[in-house]
Scaffold this active site. Structure first.
Site: not given
Length: 352
Positions: A173, A200, A296
């Protein structure tokens, strides 16, 4: 405790006011200045001494990229979050900014005319990112010990190092574009297995990221499309706003793009991909969790380990944000915790 000091730089008076109002809702934040241009921002930095700068990408005269370059000449460690449009030009400029040293970015709402929706859209993106940099500032003086290897890890690692891996799955991310470049460009064209990636990012941004990485690396890098057949020595990045899973059809493995609900407030989500590869490949998976905010990938790594796979994570010192990899490491799920510049070598060693 002193408030977290923020400088807002945007040529739009409406945007400056919206961001100022959002930040003023938090009693731990102080907006120490606003600037309508890069030139004024550069003059204000030594005057207001911000802890973080929110910087518009597209501005007249000195744009956000040039302003960022000049900031980095003097302030190497000052966090900068770029504010970018979800357009082709905005995506390219944002990737350039991340290469030049921006720490993160948020995207502008598609319709700034709807004030309430615009405010909520910006608030949901911006406040969590600022919180991360605020917490990071507080924790810089604290000594953090790397989590120790658990008995679960030792047992699994010893058993499975001889198992032939068939796929690499990567989750990343905040700080991802640069981390992915530093990792993927070290892989040879003869890399033995396919690579699937969740970064992401919104639509358009993932397209441009895949194109950029493909031009910089020896292996082809694609934005994943529904029903793509994965192949050894190539990489696929999940498209913005879609999860990806893998399905077997005969001797082929294909990508499916799906729009089931977000997980961990993310779509694409690392957990969705990792669960899928764990189910399909069982112990033949190498999961890699790089720099990123949030958790995540944590549940996905649990699935990989339960099925007998292996997990590597990026260490804290080389991560922009040690959220995702830190959660996996602290849960005792990592076979190894390595600096970014050592990960490619270890992945190649394990793949064989």
């Amino acid at each position: 405790m002193p408030k977290f000091r923020i400088l807002i730089v945007d040529d739009s008076v409406i945007v400056r006011r919206i961001i100022n109002n959002i930040l003023s809702e938090s009693d731990w934040i102080e907006v120490v200045g606003v600037a309508p241009s890069g030139q004024i921002a550069l003059a204000k930095i030594p005057q207001v001494n911000p802890d973080l700068i929110i910087l518009d990408v597209e501005m007249p005269e000195i744009d956000g990229l040039e302003t960022l370059k000049r900031i980095r000449q003097t302030y190497k460690q000052l966090p900068v979050i770029m504010f970018s449009a979800i357009t082709q030009r905005g995506a390219i400029a944002t990737l350039d900014a991340l290469t030049l040293g921006a720490n993160d970015y948020i995207t502008k709402p598609a319709n700034m005319g709807s004030k309430e929706k615009a405010i909520e859209y910006i608030r949901k993106q911006l406040i969590p990112k600022i919180q991360v940099f605020c917490h990071r500032k507080v924790s810089l003086t604290k000594h953090c010990l790397a989590p120790s290897m658990t008995s679960f890890q030792r047992k699994t690692s010893t058993q499975l190092l001889t198992l032939k891996l068939e796929i690499v799955a990567i989750g990343v991310s905040t700080g991802g574009p640069q981390a992915l470049y530093q990792l993927l460009h070290k892989f040879p064209a003869s890399f033995r297995v396919p690579i699937v990636i969740v970064q992401h990012m919104p639509p358009v941004f993932t397209t441009r990221l895949a194109e950029r990485l493909s031009s910089q690396c020896k292996i082809p890098v694609h934005e994943a499309k529904d029903r793509d057949v994965i192949k050894s020595g190539e990489a696929w990045i999940a498209p913005g706003n879609y999860h990806i899973i893998l399905v077997r059809e005969g001797k082929q493995v294909r990508i499916q793009t799906i729009q089931t609900p977000p997980e961990n407030s993310c779509r694409p989500a690392v957990d969705v991909l990792f669960r899928s590869v764990a189910k399909l490949y069982q112990g033949a998976v190498l999961g890699v969790v790089l720099t990123g905010m949030g958790q995540d990938g944590l549940h996905g790594c649990t699935s990989i380990r339960e099925m007998g796979g292996q997990v590597l994570v990026q260490d804290q010192a080389s991560s922009v944000i040690w959220g995702m990899p830190g959660m996996v490491a602290n849960a005792g799920l990592a076979d190894q915790i390595l600096p970014l510049n050592k990960l490619a070598e270890e992945i190649i060693r394990r793949i064989g």
